[in-house]
Scaffold this active site. Structure first.
Site, PDB file in Angstrom:
ATOM      1  N   ARG A  36     -20.382  -5.467   1.895  1.00 14.83           N
ATOM      2  CA  ARG A  36     -19.748  -6.889   0.984  1.00 14.83           C
ATOM      3  C   ARG A  36     -20.609  -8.067   1.579  1.00 14.83           C
ATOM      4  NH1 ARG A  36     -14.082  -5.295   0.846  1.00 14.83           N
ATOM      5  NH2 ARG A  36     -14.435  -3.907  -1.169  1.00 14.83           N
ATOM      6  N   LYS A 196      -6.147  13.633  -5.017  1.00 14.37           N
ATOM      7  CA  LYS A 196      -4.254  13.609  -5.673  1.00 14.37           C
ATOM      8  C   LYS A 196      -4.945  13.910  -7.162  1.00 14.37           C
ATOM      9  CE  LYS A 196      -1.238  14.021  -2.972  1.00 14.37           C
ATOM     10  NZ  LYS A 196      -0.034  13.273  -1.794  1.00 14.37           N
ATOM     11  N   GLY A 353     -13.670   3.534  -3.081  1.00 13.99           N
ATOM     12  CA  GLY A 353     -12.856   3.922  -1.510  1.00 13.99           C
ATOM     13  C   GLY A 353     -13.762   4.963  -0.921  1.00 13.99           C
ATOM     14  N   GLY A 376      -9.959  -1.221  -5.615  1.00  9.30           N
ATOM     15  CA  GLY A 376      -9.658  -0.683  -6.444  1.00  9.30           C
ATOM     16  C   GLY A 376     -10.489  -1.259  -7.398  1.00  9.30           C
TER      17      GLY A 376
HETATM   18  P1  AMP Z   1      -9.923  10.379  -3.308  1.00 10.59           P
HETATM   19  O1  AMP Z   1      -9.248   8.654  -2.141  1.00 10.59           O
HETATM   20  O2  AMP Z   1      -8.347  10.490  -4.149  1.00 10.59           O
HETATM   21  O3  AMP Z   1     -10.646   9.938  -3.606  1.00 10.59           O
HETATM   22  O4  AMP Z   1      -9.412  11.203  -2.648  1.00 10.59           O
HETATM   23  C1  AMP Z   1     -10.771  11.044  -0.716  1.00 10.59           C
HETATM   24  C2  AMP Z   1     -10.499  12.404  -0.290  1.00 10.59           C
HETATM   25  O5  AMP Z   1     -10.070  13.753  -0.996  1.00 10.59           O
HETATM   26  C3  AMP Z   1     -10.830  12.686   0.815  1.00 10.59           C
HETATM   27  O6  AMP Z   1     -10.031  12.514   2.159  1.00 10.59           O
HETATM   28  C4  AMP Z   1     -11.164  14.299   1.146  1.00 10.59           C
HETATM   29  O7  AMP Z   1     -11.438  14.565   2.088  1.00 10.59           O
HETATM   30  C5  AMP Z   1     -10.109  14.718   0.007  1.00 10.59           C
HETATM   31  N1  AMP Z   1     -10.357  16.189  -0.283  1.00 10.59           N
HETATM   32  C6  AMP Z   1     -11.250  16.079  -1.551  1.00 10.59           C
HETATM   33  N2  AMP Z   1     -11.408  17.349  -1.324  1.00 10.59           N
HETATM   34  C7  AMP Z   1      -9.728  18.185  -1.172  1.00 10.59           C
HETATM   35  C8  AMP Z   1      -9.537  19.143  -0.968  1.00 10.59           C
HETATM   36  N3  AMP Z   1     -10.170  20.617  -2.441  1.00 10.59           N
HETATM   37  N4  AMP Z   1      -8.223  19.596  -0.090  1.00 10.59           N
HETATM   38  C9  AMP Z   1      -7.850  18.291   0.008  1.00 10.59           C
HETATM   39  N5  AMP Z   1      -7.979  17.388  -0.289  1.00 10.59           N
HETATM   40  C10 AMP Z   1      -9.886  17.104  -0.347  1.00 10.59           C
END
Ligand code: AMP
Length: 400
Positions: A36, A196, A353, A376
């Protein structure tokens, strides 16, 4: 998006309040990632070369009032090294210390003001506080896209008090985002992974209305597969989100957006580094296994879709990329996007992120057209939400 650009401002001899985002990762007083800071250099160069008197404003962390551990002072040597210029410091961003620092500035000099969040009025966008800040300068330059989703005094309020413009980094971010979603060359592929569905519901609802293909990976793909009646075994899956997933699929269908789910999955029974794995077609997922990554057929499918597309937008890893070798799917897809970008066939924009660290790990970050340093703000932009910091800049341009 219509905003005044710093490049078109006459800054010589003027005091410029530069809102930067120095909310960098740090551990034990050491900055662990200077991205940054480094990305602010073009703006600092422009200001110093053109003889501006620059006062840098930023937040750092979430202090409650004056909290020494959140002082910006420890950053000075890193700023000076990265920006190649001496940087002064004022112990408060308003009042006597700030006024004295502003008065002492010579053309081409830079001074950092203390953490704006030491004053609770910053986050309240308090008019009296904003006026005190505004009184320090003659021009407001916002170069903190990553804080533009906040309507705070230094990110939004100031634009209503002083001639306002976007710094070089803000401008580059906005141009890249515009090229990816507002005005893209089509077809557009959005690659969305991550843990998620629940954290990215608004993103998915917005994207299916704007892109031609949406490829879902990571944990969130499981929820869509479950909603379609497919076996997801012991994989991360938000079963209570199945109706939301169905609603997103219905919106996509109506908008002519094709949703692509993983074709094959890398599966395990025991979660650890280098755990033995087996690859199954998505339709044959065994009930006792957990899917942790996209398989090679999915990466191949991504290549096929890329060959048809002109623009790619990426957020979220396709697997548990932090644990090897379950970064293979993310790495393979990142390498494919990098190759198509280098060949001049697609415009690729990524951000939000974990995406940046995933692409860094894949060694592809330099080959994407643009990788946003915002978290964000990038996600809120993908949700289609107006960003107050950006809106304030464009309303100023219209008023001028
Ligand atoms: P996000 O912050 O929602 O972009 O999520 C990122 C996180 O999703 C990372 O820490 C990954 O380890 C997790 N992730 C990606 N694929 C999977 C999966 N198949 N099962 C569990 N966690 C996952």
């Amino acid at each position: 998006m219509d905003f005044q650009s710093l490049k078109n401002m006459d800054v010589t001899g003027k005091t410029v309040l530069l809102r930067a985002d120095l909310n960098v990762p740090a551990k034990d007083g050491v900055i662990t990632d200077t991205t940054r800071i480094d990305r602010l250099k073009p703006t600092i160069d422009f200001l110093t070369k053109n003889g501006a008197k620059t006062l840098v404003l930023s937040h750092f962390g979430r202090p409650k009032g004056v909290t020494p551990e959140f002082s910006l002072e420890f950053m000075l040597p890193t700023l000076e090294k990265s920006w190649g210029t001496k940087v002064g410091f004022a112990k408060d961003c308003i009042g006597a210390p700030a006024e004295q620092a502003a008065a002492a500035l010579q053309n081409g000099q830079v001074t950092l003001l203390e953490n704006v969040r030491f004053h609770p009025e910053e986050e309240k966008n308090d008019p009296a506080f904003t006026k005190q800040l505004a009184a320090l300068g003659e021009i407001y330059c916002n170069d903190a896209f990553s804080a533009a989703h906040r309507a705070h005094a230094s990110t939004e309020g100031l634009a209503h008090h002083l001639p306002a413009c976007a710094g070089m980094l803000m401008e580059a971010e906005l141009n890249a985002l515009n090229a990816a979603l507002e005005n893209p060359a089509r077809p557009v592929l959005a690659l969305v992974g991550g843990a998620k569905v629940s954290t990215k519901l608004s993103v998915l609802h917005n994207l299916v209305k704007k892109v031609d293909y949406l490829l879902l990976g990571g944990g969130m793909a499981n929820t869509f597969m479950y909603a379609l009646g497919m076996e997801v075994g012991k994989s991360l899956c938000e079963k209570d989100m199945a109706d939301e997933a169905k609603a997103i699929m219905a919106t996509a269908k109506a908008a002519n957006c094709e949703i692509i789910l993983p074709i094959d999955r890398v599966t395990i029974t025991e979660f650890r580094e280098n755990a033995p794995f087996e690859i199954y077609a998505a339709a044959d997922m065994p009930a006792e296994r957990e899917a942790v990554d996209a398989g090679p057929a999915t990466v191949e499918k991504i290549r096929e879709v890329l060959a048809e597309c002109k623009t790619v937008l990426w957020n979220g890893p396709l697997g548990v990329f932090e644990v090897k070798p379950f970064d293979n799917g993310t790495n393979g897809a990142a390498q494919a996007v990098a190759e198509f970008t280098k060949a001049g066939k697609i415009v690729s924009v990524a951000g939000g992120g974990d995406t940046v660290s995933a692409l860094e790990q894949a060694g592809c970050i330099e080959d994407f057209t643009y990788v946003s340093s915002a978290g964000g703000a990038f996600l809120e932009w993908m949700e289609g939400k107006p960003l107050p910091g950006v809106e304030a800049l464009s309303s100023q341009k219209k008023a001028a």
